[in-house]
Design an enzyme around this catalytic site. Structure first.
Site, PDB file in Angstrom:
ATOM      1  CE  LYS A   5      -3.028   3.050   0.707  1.00  0.00           C
ATOM      2  NZ  LYS A   5      -4.267   3.331   0.036  1.00  0.00           N
ATOM      3  CB  CYS A  38      -3.674   8.582   0.313  1.00  0.00           C
ATOM      4  SG  CYS A  38      -5.383   8.483   0.810  1.00  0.00           S
TER       5      CYS A  38
HETATM    6  N1  SAJ Z   1      -1.938  14.847  -8.479  1.00  0.00           N
HETATM    7  C1  SAJ Z   1      -1.124  15.639  -9.278  1.00  0.00           C
HETATM    8  N2  SAJ Z   1      -0.788  15.185 -10.508  1.00  0.00           N
HETATM    9  C2  SAJ Z   1      -1.219  13.995 -10.997  1.00  0.00           C
HETATM   10  C3  SAJ Z   1      -2.034  13.180 -10.184  1.00  0.00           C
HETATM   11  C4  SAJ Z   1      -2.370  13.641  -8.926  1.00  0.00           C
HETATM   12  O1  SAJ Z   1      -0.716  16.736  -8.881  1.00  0.00           O
HETATM   13  O2  SAJ Z   1      -0.886  13.664 -12.147  1.00  0.00           O
HETATM   14  C5  SAJ Z   1      -2.297  15.306  -7.138  1.00  0.00           C
HETATM   15  C6  SAJ Z   1      -3.801  15.499  -6.937  1.00  0.00           C
HETATM   16  O3  SAJ Z   1      -4.220  16.744  -7.376  1.00  0.00           O
HETATM   17  C7  SAJ Z   1      -3.928  15.325  -5.450  1.00  0.00           C
HETATM   18  C8  SAJ Z   1      -2.864  14.294  -5.127  1.00  0.00           C
HETATM   19  O4  SAJ Z   1      -1.964  14.290  -6.210  1.00  0.00           O
HETATM   20  O5  SAJ Z   1      -3.615  16.520  -4.756  1.00  0.00           O
HETATM   21  C9  SAJ Z   1      -3.384  12.895  -4.929  1.00  0.00           C
HETATM   22  O6  SAJ Z   1      -4.401  12.588  -5.870  1.00  0.00           O
HETATM   23  P1  SAJ Z   1      -4.563  11.179  -6.575  1.00  0.00           P
HETATM   24  O7  SAJ Z   1      -5.757  11.254  -7.449  1.00  0.00           O
HETATM   25  O8  SAJ Z   1      -3.309  10.786  -7.258  1.00  0.00           O
HETATM   26  O9  SAJ Z   1      -4.721  10.154  -5.400  1.00  0.00           O
HETATM   27  P2  SAJ Z   1      -5.635  10.086  -4.088  1.00  0.00           P
HETATM   28  O10 SAJ Z   1      -4.848  10.611  -2.947  1.00  0.00           O
HETATM   29  O11 SAJ Z   1      -6.985  10.632  -4.313  1.00  0.00           O
HETATM   30  O12 SAJ Z   1      -5.797   8.503  -3.962  1.00  0.00           O
HETATM   31  C10 SAJ Z   1      -4.624   7.709  -3.856  1.00  0.00           C
HETATM   32  C11 SAJ Z   1      -4.768   6.545  -4.848  1.00  0.00           C
HETATM   33  N3  SAJ Z   1      -3.484   5.857  -4.941  1.00  0.00           N
HETATM   34  C12 SAJ Z   1      -2.894   5.631  -6.140  1.00  0.00           C
HETATM   35  O13 SAJ Z   1      -3.353   6.032  -7.189  1.00  0.00           O
HETATM   36  C13 SAJ Z   1      -1.618   4.850  -6.104  1.00  0.00           C
HETATM   37  C14 SAJ Z   1      -5.866   5.606  -4.386  1.00  0.00           C
HETATM   38  O14 SAJ Z   1      -5.911   4.453  -5.211  1.00  0.00           O
HETATM   39  C15 SAJ Z   1      -5.620   5.191  -2.919  1.00  0.00           C
HETATM   40  O15 SAJ Z   1      -6.644   4.342  -2.457  1.00  0.00           O
HETATM   41  C16 SAJ Z   1      -5.618   6.450  -2.089  1.00  0.00           C
HETATM   42  O16 SAJ Z   1      -4.521   7.257  -2.530  1.00  0.00           O
HETATM   43  C17 SAJ Z   1      -5.437   6.076  -0.631  1.00  0.00           C
HETATM   44  O17 SAJ Z   1      -6.442   6.115   0.098  1.00  0.00           O
HETATM   45  O18 SAJ Z   1      -4.339   5.683  -0.235  1.00  0.00           O
END
Ligand code: SAJ
Length: 410
Positions: free
Chosen positions: A206, A260
């Site tokens: 994870k 996360c």
């Molecule tokens: N973000 C960027 N650029 C990107 C992708 C995301 O700046 O290209 C930023 C987003 O705006 C946000 C942060 O990263 O601030 C996180 O967003 P996210 O959509 O990547 O992820 P989370 O935090 O919503 O969810 C993640 C997911 N993990 C992965 O994709 C590996 C989800 O599957 C997990 O269940 C979740 O964390 C968790 O609960 O751990």
């Protein structure tokens, strides 16, 4: 084959409530437990106290059918799912106090033979700690009579009800028997593969998934700062580089938020600080990005055309949700408002009706409707790529200083 008919879910938040509701939709009697009165009341009325598409229908149906209810006290159950927060302490070690509080509620209810599943994202060793903690409270039970497993949640906020069904799951048991029993329970709703392993490997899997993403977002954020220095468009740069068959760069933004990705990598860094070099650097790079955005906004306020008002569009930590936990926009809004008392900040967040507590006490920051902020401010700072902002016409941006941290309006 699952034999468990009654489950208690401790923590009815963004993960616990969807898990409780989906189990209940399969005919399992689910008793939810939470410390927040607003949550317990909402669930018992069949309502969801936060925004998550499709969850509302599951909760209202399960409550109406009598398979889901909520209370403050932990009930007796055949299985317990712990889905409580695991924040980090000041020194970046994990704060396991919520897990311990959940265990305090579970321990007196145990008879032996129950399954206890930890879903909360946890540092290596936390599941074993939970097992030891429960057994210390209940010395009459043995490690054989208590089945303990870690089954980390992996669902993406905004797509939770879909991903609970379609995402592969990892189940790490303190014993293989615990892993198998947890696997059977999750198979009642998860249609993808459920892979069993030991508890520490599941914990690390994870953390590694979210660290992988953090490191790759840090790369994109570094590219945006580099591109700005070189006077090129980072979005075009990434689009072009991604046309290579083995390159897939993520998107830069104002920083990384949420509970996360901005948190989990620290659990690895604090467990193995010497070894986790890239993971630490990625955290630092992403944490530095809000300050870079702040400097861009402050630069824009020094222009002759500045009319005294800055719009900050989007407070949630990412698009199309209302979750503002660890949101870089909140940090940006607070620091800007504090450091620039003569500037008026118009904060826009279409998913909430009031500013969060974390922005209390700032006289020069007000929650403003999108159209009014776009019309009134001469500096427009796009912080979140909400759908509502995608349809802003080019005419609304004309003549304004635009700081688009998401590449939405290019
Ligand atoms: N973000 C960027 N650029 C990107 C992708 C995301 O700046 O290209 C930023 C987003 O705006 C946000 C942060 O990263 O601030 C996180 O967003 P996210 O959509 O990547 O992820 P989370 O935090 O919503 O969810 C993640 C997911 N993990 C992965 O994709 C590996 C989800 O599957 C997990 O269940 C979740 O964390 C968790 O609960 O751990």
């Amino acid at each position: 084959m699952n034999t468990i008919k009654e489950v208690a879910v401790i923590g009815l938040g963004y993960i616990g409530l969807p898990t409780a509701a989906i189990l209940a939709s399969k005919g399992i009697v689910v008793k939810g437990v939470d410390v927040t009165p607003r949550t317990v009341e909402a669930v018992n009325k069949g309502e969801v106290p936060f925004v998550e598409p499709a969850l509302g229908e599951f909760v209202s149906k399960a409550v109406a059918e009598g398979t889901l209810s909520a209370s403050f006290d932990t009930p007796e159950a055949e299985a317990y799912i712990v889905a409580v927060p695991t924040p980090f302490n000041e020194d970046y070690t994990a704060d396991l106090s919520y897990i311990e509080a959940a265990a305090d509620g579970i321990a007196p209810k145990l008879k032996g033979g129950e399954l206890v599943i930890l879903e909360s994202t946890s540092p290596p060793g936390a599941t074993q700690h939970l097992a030891d903690y429960l057994l210390a409270k209940r010395p009459d039970l043995t490690s054989e009579s208590l089945l303990i497993a870690h089954c980390p949640e992996r669902v993406l906020p905004g797509y939770v009800m879909e991903e609970l069904v379609t995402n592969d799951r990892i189940v790490g048991g303190i014993t293989p028997e615990a892993a198998e029993k947890a696997k059977a329970l999750y198979a009642t709703f998860c249609e993808a593969d459920i892979l069993t392993t030991d508890a520490v490997t599941a914990e690390m899997a994870k953390l590694v998934e979210n660290s992988f993403r953090d490191v790759n977002i840090a790369f994109a954020n570094e590219l945006s700062v580099i591109s700005d220095k070189l006077g090129i468009d980072v979005w075009e740069l990434i689009e072009l580089a991604n046309r290579h068959p083995r390159v897939n760069i993520l998107q830069p933004g104002p920083g990384v938020g949420g509970h996360c990705i901005a948190v989990d990598p620290w659990f690895i860094v604090s467990a193995v600080p010497e070894q986790a070099q890239i993971i630490r650097q990625a955290r630092e790079t992403n944490d530095a990005k809000p300050n870079w955005v702040i400097s861009k906004v402050e630069e824009a306020t020094k222009s002759d055309k500045f009319n005294g008002k800055v719009a900050l569009l989007g407070l949630a930590f990412k698009a199309n949700i209302d979750d503002m936990r660890e949101s870089p926009s909140i940090a940006i809004a607070r620091k800007l408002a504090e450091a620039n008392p003569s500037v008026e900040f118009l904060a826009v967040e279409p998913h909430v009706e009031a500013l969060p507590k974390s922005l209390d006490g700032l006289n020069n920051l007000t929650l403003t409707p999108t159209d009014a902020a776009l019309a009134d401010a001469s500096v427009l700072t796009l912080l979140v790529d909400h759908d509502q902002f995608k349809t802003v016409p080019a005419t609304a941006l004309a003549g304004k200083e635009v700081i688009d941290t998401r590449g939405l309006w290019r």
